[in-house]
Design a protein around this motif. Structure first.
Motif, PDB file in Angstrom:
ATOM      1  N   ARG A  19       0.467  -1.325  -0.180  1.00 33.26           N
ATOM      2  CA  ARG A  19       0.435   0.201  -0.264  1.00 33.26           C
ATOM      3  C   ARG A  19       1.232   1.314  -0.288  1.00 33.26           C
ATOM      4  O   ARG A  19       0.379   2.323  -0.996  1.00 33.26           O
ATOM      5  N   ARG A  20       2.450   0.842   0.800  1.00 34.01           N
ATOM      6  CA  ARG A  20       3.000   2.316   0.835  1.00 34.01           C
ATOM      7  C   ARG A  20       3.479   2.404  -0.283  1.00 34.01           C
ATOM      8  O   ARG A  20       3.567   3.481  -1.191  1.00 34.01           O
ATOM      9  N   GLU A  38      -4.730  -6.074  -7.451  1.00 35.06           N
ATOM     10  CA  GLU A  38      -4.261  -6.279  -8.628  1.00 35.06           C
ATOM     11  C   GLU A  38      -3.035  -7.440  -8.393  1.00 35.06           C
ATOM     12  O   GLU A  38      -2.426  -8.337  -8.996  1.00 35.06           O
ATOM     13  N   VAL A  39      -2.038  -6.644  -7.926  1.00 34.68           N
ATOM     14  CA  VAL A  39      -0.952  -7.287  -6.932  1.00 34.68           C
ATOM     15  C   VAL A  39      -1.152  -8.573  -6.541  1.00 34.68           C
ATOM     16  O   VAL A  39      -0.105  -9.470  -6.243  1.00 34.68           O
ATOM     17  N   PHE A  40      -2.103  -8.454  -5.433  1.00 31.87           N
ATOM     18  CA  PHE A  40      -2.215  -9.626  -4.749  1.00 31.87           C
ATOM     19  C   PHE A  40      -3.033 -10.660  -5.773  1.00 31.87           C
ATOM     20  O   PHE A  40      -2.860 -11.755  -5.070  1.00 31.87           O
ATOM     21  N   LEU A  41      -3.768 -10.677  -6.215  1.00 34.62           N
ATOM     22  CA  LEU A  41      -4.641 -11.424  -7.044  1.00 34.62           C
ATOM     23  C   LEU A  41      -3.291 -11.799  -8.361  1.00 34.62           C
ATOM     24  O   LEU A  41      -2.821 -12.912  -8.116  1.00 34.62           O
ATOM     25  N   ALA A  64       4.406  -4.175  -7.285  1.00 36.06           N
ATOM     26  CA  ALA A  64       3.490  -2.882  -7.180  1.00 36.06           C
ATOM     27  C   ALA A  64       4.305  -2.126  -8.002  1.00 36.06           C
ATOM     28  O   ALA A  64       3.272  -1.373  -8.621  1.00 36.06           O
ATOM     29  N   ILE A  65       5.098  -1.703  -7.906  1.00 38.60           N
ATOM     30  CA  ILE A  65       5.583  -0.547  -8.819  1.00 38.60           C
ATOM     31  C   ILE A  65       5.164  -0.546 -10.401  1.00 38.60           C
ATOM     32  O   ILE A  65       4.856   0.049 -11.220  1.00 38.60           O
ATOM     33  N   ASP A  70       2.218   0.855 -14.817  1.00 35.74           N
ATOM     34  CA  ASP A  70       1.300   0.867 -15.478  1.00 35.74           C
ATOM     35  C   ASP A  70      -0.413   2.041 -15.488  1.00 35.74           C
ATOM     36  O   ASP A  70      -0.648   2.038 -16.966  1.00 35.74           O
ATOM     37  N   VAL A  71      -0.579   1.892 -14.362  1.00 33.64           N
ATOM     38  CA  VAL A  71      -1.304   3.348 -14.160  1.00 33.64           C
ATOM     39  C   VAL A  71      -1.335   4.045 -14.288  1.00 33.64           C
ATOM     40  O   VAL A  71      -1.768   4.713 -14.946  1.00 33.64           O
TER      41      VAL A  71
END
Length: 161
Positions: A19-20, A38-41, A64-65, A70-71
């Motif tokens: 999250r951070r 999405e990361v944990f999926l 995560a990065i 991408d977002v």
């Protein structure tokens, strides 16, 4: 696909870190939650096992990065702005921490990443080089430049060694 117990363990251990990192990039709670899911999926669907807990954490940070990047480069994110600005300032921080966070968030992404991974997550420059897929010397250079920029922005007050 991973078992529920394994995913729950990873959530307990790494949820705050993910999250951070997402917040550092996106600065918006709604986007952070989307990327977090999405990361944990991706973690749930990741077929291979990890060498160690450190490898697992580094993998989650890298994912995560990448998802945050991408977002940020998506058409929707580049073209659409919210009608009202959301106060994204974390409520649980003290005033001096808020000032430092504000300055860190204004750093270019490469400096922001190394500062976060080094000071907040406790990674060494060698480990950061592996996570970001850069040379060790590049990481040392980025850390040095980021520290100088932080000192300049904070009026010489910051001593993050």
């Amino acid at each position: 696909m991973r078992k529920e117990a394994e995913v729950n363990r990873a959530l307990e251990l790494y949820a705050d870190t993910v999250r951070r990192i997402c917040f550092m990039y996106l600065k918006n709670d709604a986007d952070v939650e989307d990327v977090f899911q999405e990361v944990f999926l991706k973690y749930l669907l990741h077929p291979s096992s990890f060498e160690s807990d450190a490898h697992e954490k580094a993998w989650l940070i890298r994912v995560a990065i990448n998802v945050c990047k991408d977002v940020l480069k998506s058409f929707f994110h580049r073209r659409v702005r919210s009608l009202e600005e959301i106060n994204t300032e974390p409520f649980y921080m003290q005033e001096e921490e808020k000032e430092l966070l504000e300055v860190v968030l204004q750093l270019p992404p490469k400096y922001r990443n190394v500062i976060y991974l080094f000071y907040y997550e406790g990674y060494t420059a060698v480990e950061i080089a592996g996570i970001l897929k850069r040379s060790e010397n590049t990481i040392y250079t980025w850390l040095d430049r980021a520290r100088k920029e932080l000192r300049k922005q904070l009026g010489g007050e910051w001593n993050g060694k």
